[in-house]
Design a protein around this motif. Structure first.
Motif, PDB file in Angstrom:
ATOM      1  N   ASP A 164     -36.635   8.111  40.206  1.00 21.57           N
ATOM      2  CA  ASP A 164     -37.750   8.795  40.869  1.00 21.57           C
ATOM      3  C   ASP A 164     -39.055   8.145  40.435  1.00 21.57           C
ATOM      4  OD1 ASP A 164     -38.327   9.886  38.326  1.00 21.57           O
ATOM      5  OD2 ASP A 164     -37.192  11.701  38.741  1.00 21.57           O
ATOM      6  N   GLY A 165     -40.186   8.743  40.785  1.00 23.83           N
ATOM      7  CA  GLY A 165     -41.477   8.153  40.495  1.00 23.83           C
ATOM      8  C   GLY A 165     -41.833   8.100  39.024  1.00 23.83           C
ATOM      9  N   SER A 166     -41.059   8.766  38.177  1.00 20.13           N
ATOM     10  CA  SER A 166     -41.345   8.705  36.743  1.00 20.13           C
ATOM     11  C   SER A 166     -41.141   7.303  36.186  1.00 20.13           C
ATOM     12  CB  SER A 166     -40.462   9.704  35.985  1.00 20.13           C
ATOM     13  OG  SER A 166     -39.094   9.394  36.135  1.00 20.13           O
ATOM     14  N   LEU A 167     -40.390   6.435  36.892  1.00 18.73           N
ATOM     15  CA  LEU A 167     -40.091   5.096  36.401  1.00 18.73           C
ATOM     16  C   LEU A 167     -41.254   4.117  36.524  1.00 18.73           C
ATOM     17  CD1 LEU A 167     -36.497   4.592  37.899  1.00 18.73           C
ATOM     18  CD2 LEU A 167     -37.100   5.186  35.551  1.00 18.73           C
ATOM     19  N   PHE A 168     -42.247   4.419  37.347  1.00 19.70           N
ATOM     20  CA  PHE A 168     -43.359   3.484  37.533  1.00 19.70           C
ATOM     21  C   PHE A 168     -44.057   3.223  36.193  1.00 19.70           C
ATOM     22  CE2 PHE A 168     -44.005   5.266  42.083  1.00 19.70           C
ATOM     23  CZ  PHE A 168     -42.854   4.618  42.503  1.00 19.70           C
ATOM     24  N   PRO A 169     -44.573   2.022  35.981  1.00 19.39           N
ATOM     25  CA  PRO A 169     -45.248   1.713  34.714  1.00 19.39           C
ATOM     26  C   PRO A 169     -46.608   2.378  34.570  1.00 19.39           C
ATOM     27  CG  PRO A 169     -45.393  -0.147  36.210  1.00 19.39           C
ATOM     28  CD  PRO A 169     -44.463   0.843  36.861  1.00 19.39           C
ATOM     29  N   GLN A 227     -44.573   7.339  48.159  1.00 19.41           N
ATOM     30  CA  GLN A 227     -43.331   7.747  48.793  1.00 19.41           C
ATOM     31  C   GLN A 227     -42.384   6.565  49.062  1.00 19.41           C
ATOM     32  OE1 GLN A 227     -46.373   8.765  49.483  1.00 19.41           O
ATOM     33  NE2 GLN A 227     -46.459  10.775  50.458  1.00 19.41           N
ATOM     34  N   LEU A 228     -42.897   5.526  49.738  1.00 19.90           N
ATOM     35  CA  LEU A 228     -42.039   4.390  50.077  1.00 19.90           C
ATOM     36  C   LEU A 228     -41.544   3.689  48.823  1.00 19.90           C
ATOM     37  CD1 LEU A 228     -43.876   2.853  53.172  1.00 19.90           C
ATOM     38  CD2 LEU A 228     -41.817   4.253  53.147  1.00 19.90           C
ATOM     39  N   SER A 229     -42.393   3.618  47.808  1.00 22.23           N
ATOM     40  CA  SER A 229     -41.976   2.980  46.554  1.00 22.23           C
ATOM     41  C   SER A 229     -40.881   3.790  45.868  1.00 22.23           C
ATOM     42  CB  SER A 229     -43.180   2.823  45.623  1.00 22.23           C
ATOM     43  OG  SER A 229     -44.161   1.994  46.203  1.00 22.23           O
ATOM     44  N   ILE A 230     -40.953   5.112  45.969  1.00 19.45           N
ATOM     45  CA  ILE A 230     -39.904   5.956  45.388  1.00 19.45           C
ATOM     46  C   ILE A 230     -38.592   5.763  46.147  1.00 19.45           C
ATOM     47  CG2 ILE A 230     -39.160   8.348  45.031  1.00 19.45           C
ATOM     48  CD1 ILE A 230     -42.087   9.019  44.389  1.00 19.45           C
ATOM     49  N   TYR A 231     -38.673   5.669  47.491  1.00 20.70           N
ATOM     50  CA  TYR A 231     -37.461   5.392  48.259  1.00 20.70           C
ATOM     51  C   TYR A 231     -36.850   4.065  47.815  1.00 20.70           C
ATOM     52  CZ  TYR A 231     -39.414   8.841  51.568  1.00 20.70           C
ATOM     53  OH  TYR A 231     -39.946   9.960  52.150  1.00 20.70           O
ATOM     54  N   ALA A 232     -37.694   3.053  47.671  1.00 19.79           N
ATOM     55  CA  ALA A 232     -37.207   1.734  47.251  1.00 19.79           C
ATOM     56  C   ALA A 232     -36.590   1.797  45.857  1.00 19.79           C
ATOM     57  CB  ALA A 232     -38.349   0.723  47.290  1.00 19.79           C
ATOM     58  N   MET A 233     -37.223   2.575  44.959  1.00 19.75           N
ATOM     59  CA  MET A 233     -36.680   2.717  43.614  1.00 19.75           C
ATOM     60  C   MET A 233     -35.321   3.400  43.648  1.00 19.75           C
ATOM     61  SD  MET A 233     -37.607   1.892  40.542  1.00 19.75           S
ATOM     62  CE  MET A 233     -39.397   1.876  40.484  1.00 19.75           C
ATOM     63  N   VAL A 275     -31.980   1.721  42.034  1.00 17.25           N
ATOM     64  CA  VAL A 275     -31.170   2.358  41.023  1.00 17.25           C
ATOM     65  C   VAL A 275     -29.770   2.669  41.558  1.00 17.25           C
ATOM     66  CG1 VAL A 275     -30.951   4.373  39.507  1.00 17.25           C
ATOM     67  CG2 VAL A 275     -33.186   3.301  39.855  1.00 17.25           C
ATOM     68  N   GLY A 276     -29.717   3.111  42.829  1.00 21.31           N
ATOM     69  CA  GLY A 276     -28.409   3.412  43.418  1.00 21.31           C
ATOM     70  C   GLY A 276     -27.493   2.198  43.439  1.00 21.31           C
ATOM     71  N   ARG A 277     -28.032   1.038  43.776  1.00 23.57           N
ATOM     72  CA  ARG A 277     -27.221  -0.191  43.772  1.00 23.57           C
ATOM     73  C   ARG A 277     -26.754  -0.531  42.367  1.00 23.57           C
ATOM     74  NH1 ARG A 277     -31.647  -2.727  47.823  1.00 23.57           N
ATOM     75  NH2 ARG A 277     -30.653  -2.142  49.806  1.00 23.57           N
ATOM     76  N   ALA A 278     -27.611  -0.283  41.392  1.00 29.39           N
ATOM     77  CA  ALA A 278     -27.226  -0.557  40.004  1.00 29.39           C
ATOM     78  C   ALA A 278     -26.101   0.382  39.546  1.00 29.39           C
ATOM     79  CB  ALA A 278     -28.437  -0.407  39.088  1.00 29.39           C
ATOM     80  N   ILE A 279     -26.169   1.643  39.986  1.00 30.71           N
ATOM     81  CA  ILE A 279     -25.097   2.589  39.635  1.00 30.71           C
ATOM     82  C   ILE A 279     -23.779   2.153  40.247  1.00 30.71           C
ATOM     83  CG2 ILE A 279     -24.294   4.967  39.937  1.00 30.71           C
ATOM     84  CD1 ILE A 279     -27.231   5.859  39.846  1.00 30.71           C
ATOM     85  N   VAL A 280     -23.827   1.745  41.518  1.00 33.65           N
ATOM     86  CA  VAL A 280     -22.600   1.280  42.180  1.00 33.65           C
ATOM     87  C   VAL A 280     -22.045   0.046  41.472  1.00 33.65           C
ATOM     88  CG1 VAL A 280     -21.673   0.287  44.300  1.00 33.65           C
ATOM     89  CG2 VAL A 280     -23.220   2.250  44.413  1.00 33.65           C
ATOM     90  N   ALA A 281     -22.928  -0.886  41.107  1.00 36.73           N
ATOM     91  CA  ALA A 281     -22.487  -2.094  40.431  1.00 36.73           C
ATOM     92  C   ALA A 281     -21.873  -1.762  39.065  1.00 36.73           C
ATOM     93  CB  ALA A 281     -23.660  -3.054  40.258  1.00 36.73           C
ATOM     94  N   ALA A 282     -22.382  -0.736  38.392  1.00 36.16           N
ATOM     95  CA  ALA A 282     -21.873  -0.373  37.071  1.00 36.16           C
ATOM     96  C   ALA A 282     -20.461   0.188  37.138  1.00 36.16           C
ATOM     97  CB  ALA A 282     -22.804   0.647  36.421  1.00 36.16           C
TER      98      ALA A 282
END
Length: 279
Positions: free
Chosen positions: A247-252, A260-266, A270-277
């Motif tokens: 979520d938006g808490s990850l922004f530096p 909003q769009l940046s949160i969707y992208a995030m 993250v979702g792709r990283a979870i699938v890869a894991a």
């Protein structure tokens, strides 16, 4: 929770090898802190940005019915510059409007004065100046389920907010407003652009005027150094295997534009990283 009283009715346990926490930049750090997760850098809940904003309402001779249509179809980025420093480089101006109750809470005056102003609701147009803030706020858990937020713009950010407020008023007059209302504790209305200098003496102190904010972010900033950041650049928590944040808490920091769009992208990242894991 009980649907009416919101009191706990029982406990639910879910066992999963991967858990994704996406409770927003306010809820996520509160849950992490309440769960007593390791955080050597101590950044969780300590770097909150919110894009604070002030508003100005312009009153026009003819109905503008600003409550119809899409409210943010235009923007003014003249005073938003990511390459320069100094006053007038961190303010982003957009149209804003609210339903009658929301507008009433922000409009100045009491009693008959306030009622008379709200009767001209269809002739009002509102601009807000949103700040690319540098102030850091704090999010902490409060009780079993709640959270508390402590945030107040520092002196530099307060000056920039007032700069943006003056720019909003100037823009409203340029658009044809016959009067501009500033929702200070003591009602302030300007009758024409020649009175803009009255805003120069304003100081933004707690209780002076309402500061709004709708973009919480950066309260659990990602980073690949586990001695500083709680979450890595994939969104995986450094100190609890199987826990991810998306979520938006990850922004530096503040990103200076609607997130909003940046949160969707995030979320996709993250979702792709979870699938890869899983492999």
């Amino acid at each position: 929770l009980d649907a009416i009283t919101r009191e706990p009715r029982g406990e639910l346990f879910v066992r999963a090898p991967r858990v994704c926490l996406a409770a927003s930049a306010t809820g996520t750090p509160a849950i992490l802190l309440r769960s007593d997760l390791r955080d050597p850098g101590g950044e969780t809940g300590r770097r909150l940005r919110v894009h604070p904003a002030l508003i100005a309402a312009g009153e026009f001779s003819d109905p503008v019915m600003a409550y119809q249509g899409i409210p943010q179809t235009y923007e003014c980025s003249e005073f938003l510059d990511f390459e320069r420093e100094g006053p007038g480089t961190r303010s982003w101006i957009i149209p804003a409007f609210a339903h009658p109750v929301g507008t009433a809470t922000l409009m100045p005056g009491l009693g008959a004065q306030h009622r008379e102003l709200m009767q001209r609701y269809d002739k009002l147009a509102v601009f807000t100046s949103m700040l690319h803030d540098r102030t850091t706020g704090v999010v902490e858990p409060d009780g079993d389920l709640g959270l508390s937020i402590e945030y107040w713009p520092d002196e530099q950010d307060r000056r920039e907010l007032l700069f943006g407020l003056r720019a909003c008023a100037r823009l409203l007059f340029a658009a044809g407003a016959t009067r501009v209302h500033i929702p200070t504790a003591k009602p302030l209305s300007l009758d024409d652009a020649s009175e803009l200098s009255r805003l120069d003496g304003l100081r933004l102190e707690r209780g002076d005027m309402d500061v709004t904010a709708v973009h919480p972010m950066a309260s659990v900033p990602m980073g690949d150094d586990p001695s500083v950041a709680a979450v890595d650049s994939r969104g995986a928590h450094h100190h609890l295997r199987g826990l991810w944040v998306a979520d938006g808490s990850l922004f530096p920091s503040s990103i200076g534009v609607p997130p909003q769009l940046s949160i969707y992208a995030m979320g996709l990242h993250v979702g792709r990283a979870i699938v890869a894991a899983r492999g």
